[in-house]
Structures are given as C-alpha cells and as structure tokens.
Design an enzyme around this catalytic site. Structure first.
Site, PDB file in Angstrom:
ATOM      1  N   GLU A  15      -4.629   7.832  -2.878  1.00 27.29           N
ATOM      2  CA  GLU A  15      -5.097   6.562  -2.313  1.00 27.29           C
ATOM      3  C   GLU A  15      -5.469   5.569  -3.416  1.00 27.29           C
ATOM      4  OE1 GLU A  15      -4.621   5.990   0.694  1.00 27.29           O
ATOM      5  OE2 GLU A  15      -5.825   4.245   1.211  1.00 27.29           O
ATOM      6  N   HIS A  58       1.726   4.417  -2.811  1.00 26.68           N
ATOM      7  CA  HIS A  58       1.834   5.872  -2.619  1.00 26.68           C
ATOM      8  C   HIS A  58       3.207   6.350  -3.095  1.00 26.68           C
ATOM      9  CE1 HIS A  58      -1.838   6.759  -0.453  1.00 26.68           C
ATOM     10  NE2 HIS A  58      -1.601   5.881   0.490  1.00 26.68           N
ATOM     11  N   HIS A  95       0.834  -1.199   0.000  1.00 27.22           N
ATOM     12  CA  HIS A  95       0.000   0.000   0.000  1.00 27.22           C
ATOM     13  C   HIS A  95       0.878   1.262   0.000  1.00 27.22           C
ATOM     14  CE1 HIS A  95      -3.623   2.362   1.225  1.00 27.22           C
ATOM     15  NE2 HIS A  95      -2.693   3.134   1.737  1.00 27.22           N
ATOM     16  N   GLU A  96       1.777   1.333   0.966  1.00 31.90           N
ATOM     17  CA  GLU A  96       2.622   2.526   1.064  1.00 31.90           C
ATOM     18  C   GLU A  96       3.535   2.635  -0.158  1.00 31.90           C
ATOM     19  OE1 GLU A  96       1.617   4.593   3.095  1.00 31.90           O
ATOM     20  OE2 GLU A  96       0.508   3.297   4.473  1.00 31.90           O
TER      21      GLU A  96
HETATM   22 ZN    ZN Z   1      -2.966   5.195   1.917  1.00 35.88          ZN
END
Ligand code: ZN
Length: 503
Positions: free
Chosen positions: A297, A271, A267-268
């Site tokens: 996101e 980003h 997830h990170e």
């Molecule tokens: Zn996030």
C-alpha cells in the site's frame, strides 16, 4: 546434501505459487468478465484450488525438506536469499498446517458466495441481504484466529499477521492513536479556513472514453508496463499480480467524478509497479514476493498521493488534462484544479476520501474488526455500530448502508485484519518519499518535467527487488534509518494543506 534438498523445497514452493496464481486469475475473471450465472460454479472451482493449494503447502514432504535445510549453512546469514526463503517457507508452512483443510475450503466457498451477496446488497443499499453471509465469514475468521494462535496477544493479531508479518494490534494502536489526534486537529483547522476550493470542478462531465485514455497515459508515464499488464473495469478496483509478465489492474468509471477512476488507476498502477518490479527469477519464493500489504500500500499511495496529487505532477499533466476534458477544464486554472483535487472534507466513501480524512476511515474499520473477532460485535449489529462511530469521527451520518458499512468488498472476501495496512501504507509512503527526496534529488523538478523514472528505479532497488528479505518494520529502518512513525505523514499533510488552506 542440503543444496539439492533446498532445490527440492524451492521447486515445491514454486509449484504451489503457480497453483495459487491460477486461482488469482479466476478471481480476476470473477470480478471483471464472468457471467453472473457462473457464480456457483466459480465458487466450486475456487474452493477446489484453495483445497489443493492448502494440501500441497501442508504436505509432510515440505515439512521434511524444511527440517533438513534448517540449521544448515543456508540459514547462517539471515539476510541471504536462501535464509529468507527458508524462514518464510517455515512461517507459511506453520500457519497453513494449523488450518484444517475443511476450514480452508469452507472459507473459500463462503467468501465466493458472500462476494456475490455483497454486490447485490450494495446495489440495493441493503445490509440485511449480506448479513447472513457476513455472520458466517466472521465465525470462520474467529475459528481461523483460534487455529493459528496468538501467543499472549489478542485473536486479531493472528489475522493481522497474515497481511503484515510480525505486526501486533498493540503496536498499530500505538501509532494510530497519535495519528488520529493530529488528523482530527488538522481536519478541524481546515473546516475553519476561509479557503473553499471549488470542488464542483471535478464533478463536471468527464466522458468515460477520455478518462480511460488519460488515466492509461498517466499510469504508463509513471512506469506501469502495459506490455506486461492490463486495465479493466470492476465494481471494486484492485490490482492482481498474476505472475511474471502478467499484472492486472482494474478501476471503475463515473463520468461525473474525475478523481475516482484517475487516482484509482494511479493507485492500482502503484501496486502494479511493485509487482512488476519483483525479481522474476525468484517467483514462488519469498525473495520474489512483496513484503506485506502495508508495504504494498505504501507503493500505491506514494504514486497516488505523494506524486499524483502533487502540484509538480500537474505542472506536467494539466495541459494534457485540459486537452482531454475541454468541456470540464477549459476555463479552469491549474490552481483551481489543484485545489479541487485536494479538497479536504469529511465524506462517506473511503476510497474517494481525501488524504487527510482517509486514515480516519481506516481506523474506524480497525476498531470494529477487533470487536468482531473478539466476539464483542455481531454481524447484525454492524450497521448501528458503524453509523455511531462514523458520526462521532466525521460529524456526519451515512444515509444508507452502501454509503456505510457495505461500501467495501473486504469483509465479503474474508479479508479481516487487512484494513489497518492501508494506514500503515500511508505512513510508510511518507517515510519512503522523504528518503527518496534525499537520495534521488529534486523530485519536484523531475515531476514537473514528466520524469518519473528516477523515483521508480529507486523504489525498484530499495523496495521491490528486496522481496521479503526484511519484514516491513525492519525494511523501513534499513531504508530510512528510522522505525515506523506517524510523524513524516503528519509533516507532509501539514505542509501541503497549510499552504493550500492558508492555515
Ligand atoms: Zn491499495
């Protein structure tokens, strides 16, 4: 005339962003390596930088430069870099000049201390320690909303606009409502299915060192560049794009919960791939910045869920996973593992929630935050309000505050208006992924072979390199030809989970 004025303006904006990036680095340090005793000093440092940045951004010089370049040829075509940079500089300047310096500094000071109070409260599972701080944060956010203004909308719009330019509470409600209905039906259907994946597989022993190695491998395979970034540990995972060539990811490890760190890191990294994909030359101007938190996101959720929780991804990564975690996975089939990492079940913690129930966690926070800002909900009443709403949405009641209203760091940081962008991100991710499948080709086959570059390159071109050329609602139309919609997400979830749970 206007060319050099424009250069002066972009110079000033870059300087301001440079100062902000110093604060980002101090923020990253605060959550990773700073000794606890340095808390108060760090709060003072952060408040000083916040005040300086605010003063810089609101200086009359910027106002004058803006007035000089507006209305010139530089703004003639709205989609050109100069017009975009000027438009966004005006937006930022107007917002900042509406906020008194005293409020900005107080917000920085209070939130810095509130974060430390939150960490202690979360550890003790006790909301009351955090309550007086949250009370101050809410009061300051109400003040901010009034200072910024919200036209004929609601105060919450003023906070939302900071993270999702142009978005309105009512517009979000309009997509959240049908999404909530669809999700509730899907959760109910899954609960009635006879298929029960063995989720104990993912709570077996996963040694931390092996987790670090394996999730680092996955993050770098999907395209996060560790030459321009790093991964560290923190209480609440985040990604901080400090500036060109420096992007920091953080995660937390639990040796008895594989998905936390693994999907957290993906997830990170999603980003981070966005931050690393921005136009470096345009640093400090809108053309070198991300569109909004919702679009940010969408990038993290796309890599975490649409890629990382897909079967094709594990066609490629399951063998390395078995090698990395022989004790836990030696006798587990790919199908069993795939079922375990995609188990749908109401749970207390948002960041560990499955793809289907996740958005319900977001909607709960969206509802409570609107009431806080409208003055209909005070800090002291939040635990009760949270538990009531949680029970009605999920059918289970948090046994303590750490599994309830103090699980997230956001409120301690003053990030109200932020949560809805998570669910927007999921919807945008679904829309983008649908389009990528049409444009890039057989993504499933590529993932099965461990090829993620074509998708990354597509995202670089379609999303990252465009900077803030368009606001999120326009961007999604430019790329997909369709406005924001809950339908692609619902379609993705129904297809995936009907197959998994044989609905
Ligand atoms: Zn996030």
């Amino acid at each position: 005339m206007s060319q050099s004025t424009y250069e002066k303006l972009t110079e000033a904006l870059k300087k301001n962003e440079l100062l902000n990036s110093c604060a980002s680095l101090l923020g990253w340090d605060e959550h990773t390596y700073m000794p606890l005793a340095g808390t108060e000093h760090r709060a003072n440092q952060m408040a000083l930088l916040a005040g300086m940045s605010h003063e810089q951004l609101t200086s009359p010089q910027i106002g004058e430069l803006l007035s000089e370049v507006e209305g010139t040829d530089l703004c003639k075509d709205a989609a050109t870099p100069s017009a975009v940079n000027i438009r966004e500089a005006r937006r930022k300047y107007d917002r900042a000049t509406k906020l008194p310096r005293k409020l900005v500094e107080e917000m920085s000071r209070v939130t810095s201390l509130a974060q430390q109070a939150w960490i202690a409260a979360r550890k003790e599972k006790n909301f009351s320690q955090f309550c007086p701080w949250l009370e101050q944060v809410i009061a300051l956010k109400r003040e901010e909303a009034e200072a910024v203004g919200y036209g004929d909308g609601v105060p919450y719009d003023a906070l939302l606009d900071k993270y999702e330019p142009g978005a309105k509470t009512a517009d979000i409600d309009a997509v959240f409502s049908p999404l909530r209905d669809e999700l509730s039906r899907l959760v109910a259907a899954i609960a009635e299915s006879n298929i029960k994946p063995d989720s104990s597989i993912i709570t077996r022993n996963y040694p931390k060192e092996a987790q670090i190695k394996f999730s680092t491998l996955a993050a770098s395979s999907i395209g996060f560049d560790f030459e321009s970034g790093r991964l560290d540990e923190t209480a609440h995972p985040f990604c901080s794009g400090i500036g060109p060539g420096d992007c920091r990811l953080t995660t937390r490890y639990d040796e008895h919960h594989f998905p936390g760190a693994f999907f957290g890191t993906l997830h990170e990294a999603g980003h981070g791939i966005y931050d690393q994909g921005l136009n470096k030359e345009a640093f400090g101007t809108a053309m070198g910045q991300s569109v909004s938190l919702g679009i940010h996101e969408s990038q993290s959720r796309l890599w975490e869920n649409f890629v990382g929780r897909s079967r094709p991804f594990w066609n490629h990564f399951y063998k390395p996973a078995q090698t990395a975690f022989p004790e836990a996975l030696k006798n587990v089939s790919l199908d069993e593992f795939y079922g375990a990492i995609n188990t749908v079940q109401p749970s207390f913690i948002r960041v560990e929630a499955d793809e289907v129930t996740y958005n319900l966690h977001v909607m709960l926070r969206f509802e409570l935050e609107q009431k806080m800002i409208a003055g209909e909900l005070e800090a002291a009443d939040i635990p009760t309000a949270w538990n009531e709403l949680f029970t009605s949405s999920f059918g289970i009641t948090p046994p303590n505050d750490s599994l309830g209203c103090i699980q997230d760091i956001h409120w301690s940081m003053g990030l109200l208006g932020y949560f809805p962008t998570y669910a927007l991100g999921n919807m945008y991710a679904a829309q983008l992924f649908e389009q990528a499948k049409q444009d890039v080709g057989d993504l499933d086959a590529m993932f099965s072979r461990g090829e993620f570059e074509p998708l990354k390159v597509w995202l670089n071109k379609q999303v990252h390199l465009r900077g803030m050329q368009y606001w999120s609602s326009q961007l999604i139309e430019v790329i997909t030809g369709e406005p924001l919609s809950h339908l692609p997400l619902v379609k993705h979830l129904k297809t995936k989970f009907s197959e998994l749970y044989q609905l």
